[in-house]
Design a protein around this motif. Structure first.
Motif, short mmCIF file in Angstrom:
data_model
loop_
_atom_site.label_atom_id
_atom_site.label_comp_id
_atom_site.label_asym_id
_atom_site.label_seq_id
_atom_site.Cartn_x
_atom_site.Cartn_y
_atom_site.Cartn_z
N ARG A 162 15.76 -53.42 -13.65
CA ARG A 162 15.50 -52.24 -14.48
C ARG A 162 15.45 -50.98 -13.64
O ARG A 162 15.96 -49.92 -14.05
CB ARG A 162 14.20 -52.41 -15.26
CG ARG A 162 14.37 -53.24 -16.54
CD ARG A 162 13.10 -53.29 -17.36
NE ARG A 162 12.16 -54.28 -16.83
CZ ARG A 162 10.98 -54.00 -16.32
NH1 ARG A 162 10.58 -52.74 -16.27
NH2 ARG A 162 10.19 -54.95 -15.87
N LYS A 163 14.86 -51.09 -12.46
CA LYS A 163 14.78 -49.94 -11.56
C LYS A 163 16.19 -49.49 -11.15
O LYS A 163 16.50 -48.28 -11.22
CB LYS A 163 13.97 -50.30 -10.31
CG LYS A 163 13.85 -49.14 -9.32
CD LYS A 163 12.99 -49.52 -8.12
CE LYS A 163 13.74 -50.44 -7.18
NZ LYS A 163 13.01 -50.63 -5.90
N ASP A 164 17.02 -50.41 -10.74
CA ASP A 164 18.39 -50.07 -10.33
C ASP A 164 19.19 -49.50 -11.49
O ASP A 164 19.96 -48.54 -11.32
CB ASP A 164 19.10 -51.32 -9.77
CG ASP A 164 18.53 -51.76 -8.44
OD1 ASP A 164 17.85 -50.94 -7.78
OD2 ASP A 164 18.75 -52.93 -8.06
N PHE A 165 19.00 -50.09 -12.66
CA PHE A 165 19.72 -49.60 -13.84
C PHE A 165 19.31 -48.17 -14.16
O PHE A 165 20.17 -47.32 -14.48
CB PHE A 165 19.43 -50.51 -15.04
CG PHE A 165 20.24 -50.16 -16.27
CD1 PHE A 165 21.48 -50.72 -16.46
CD2 PHE A 165 19.74 -49.27 -17.22
CE1 PHE A 165 22.24 -50.41 -17.60
CE2 PHE A 165 20.49 -48.95 -18.33
CZ PHE A 165 21.73 -49.52 -18.53
N TYR A 166 18.04 -47.87 -14.06
CA TYR A 166 17.55 -46.53 -14.37
C TYR A 166 18.06 -45.50 -13.35
O TYR A 166 18.48 -44.40 -13.74
CB TYR A 166 16.02 -46.52 -14.38
CG TYR A 166 15.43 -45.20 -14.81
CD1 TYR A 166 15.47 -44.81 -16.15
CD2 TYR A 166 14.85 -44.34 -13.89
CE1 TYR A 166 14.94 -43.60 -16.56
CE2 TYR A 166 14.32 -43.12 -14.29
CZ TYR A 166 14.37 -42.75 -15.62
OH TYR A 166 13.85 -41.54 -16.01
N ILE A 167 18.05 -45.86 -12.08
CA ILE A 167 18.51 -44.94 -11.04
C ILE A 167 19.99 -44.61 -11.24
O ILE A 167 20.40 -43.45 -11.20
CB ILE A 167 18.30 -45.55 -9.64
CG1 ILE A 167 16.81 -45.57 -9.30
CG2 ILE A 167 19.06 -44.76 -8.58
CD1 ILE A 167 16.19 -44.20 -9.15
#
Length: 294
Positions: A162-167
């Motif tokens: 989720r973190k990578d997707f958001y970035i």
């Protein structure tokens, strides 16, 4: 995230805002062009009656068109639809990102049905707040799913995913958009300012020519004065300089926020990171809305 992956309310309000913006700016452009053409017809002082009569008729038609377009702007309220639609769309978009990344009010440990109820309740609040927009929203779009399959898919990813997707899909995408728009508005501002200065300079030279040759039938002063005034009006409408500064500031703030990206290692950290990022994006939009309403 593609447009179709967001709630139907977002898609409908975004489309309504863009269409209203297009209509509003097109009508303003046609209005200004009509006045410029009307002033162009007065450049030469015809001595014969017949040419003068036709010039007066054509000028009258153009001014009538300009007057009609001004009334259309007033009646249709495209500007209000543009602003309200943008405000609603951005509110829905921010809420959607908070939901899928499990940020404030939509944390990962909340049961599926409860988090779904919270999200729907918030969208209903937005819809009620902007209920005046209802007649401008496409009915087929508004009834699309409130929570799409893609939204659930992203929400069900683990913290790192989720973190990578958001970035990648929010921060980087938004930074690139801000940077591109900032440079675009800088270029447009310089171009239109050049038009204004050039038109004013030619108008001054035309005055000098008439002083030297008062018997001349050519008078370019009114034409280039109208061009200068129209270009200035268009520049004020587009607010290129203000938008350039706002987009540059927003891009820089997002860049600073992203610098803390490496410290995000838990759902709590990610929730706070998303909250800070979305607040930064919301501030840019709030500033834009305030500038448009002044």
């Amino acid at each position: 995230m593609e447009e179709k992956d967001f709630p139907g309310l977002y898609q409908a309000s975004d489309a309504a805002s863009m269409q209203a913006q297009k209509n509003y700016k097109n009508i303003i452009a046609y209005d200004l062009v009509s006045m410029i053409v009307a002033s162009a017809l007065a450049i030469y002082n015809y001595q014969d009656t017949e040419p003068k009569l036709w010039i007066y008729i054509i000028s009258g038609v153009l001014l009538l068109v300009s007057f009609t377009l001004t009334l259309v702007i007033r009646i249709k309220k495209f500007e209000d639809i543009w602003y309200q639609g943008r405000a609603l769309a951005e509110s829905c978009k921010t809420l959607t990102w908070r939901f899928i990344i499990c940020s404030e009010s939509f944390e990962i440990d909340i049961e599926k049905e409860k988090v779904k109820e919270k999200f729907i309740a918030r969208l209903r609040e937005f819809s009620n707040e902007f209920k005046e927009l209802n007649e401008s929203l496409n009915a087929k779009t508004i009834v699309l799913p409130i929570i799409t399959d893609k939204m659930w898919e992203i929400r069900n990813l683990n913290t790192l995913e989720r973190k990578d997707f958001y970035i990648i899909n929010r921060i980087n995408d938004q930074k690139d958009w801000y940077a591109t728009k900032a440079e675009f508005n800088k270029k447009k501002y310089n171009n239109w300012f050049l038009v204004i200065i050039s038109s004013q300079l030619i108008a001054i030279l035309s005055i000098g020519y008439l002083i030297k040759c008062p018997e001349s039938n050519w008078n370019l002063v009114g034409f280039f004065t109208t061009i200068s005034a129209s270009a200035l009006s268009w520049l004020q409408l587009k607010q290129h300089q203000e938008l350039k500064q706002a987009y540059t500031t927003a891009a820089q703030e997002l860049n600073f926020i992203q610098a803390s990206f490496g410290k995000v290692n838990s759902d709590l950290d990610l929730a706070e990171f998303v909250l800070d990022s979305e607040n930064a994006i919301s501030r840019e939009h709030t500033l834009w809305l305030a500038q448009k309403r002044t």
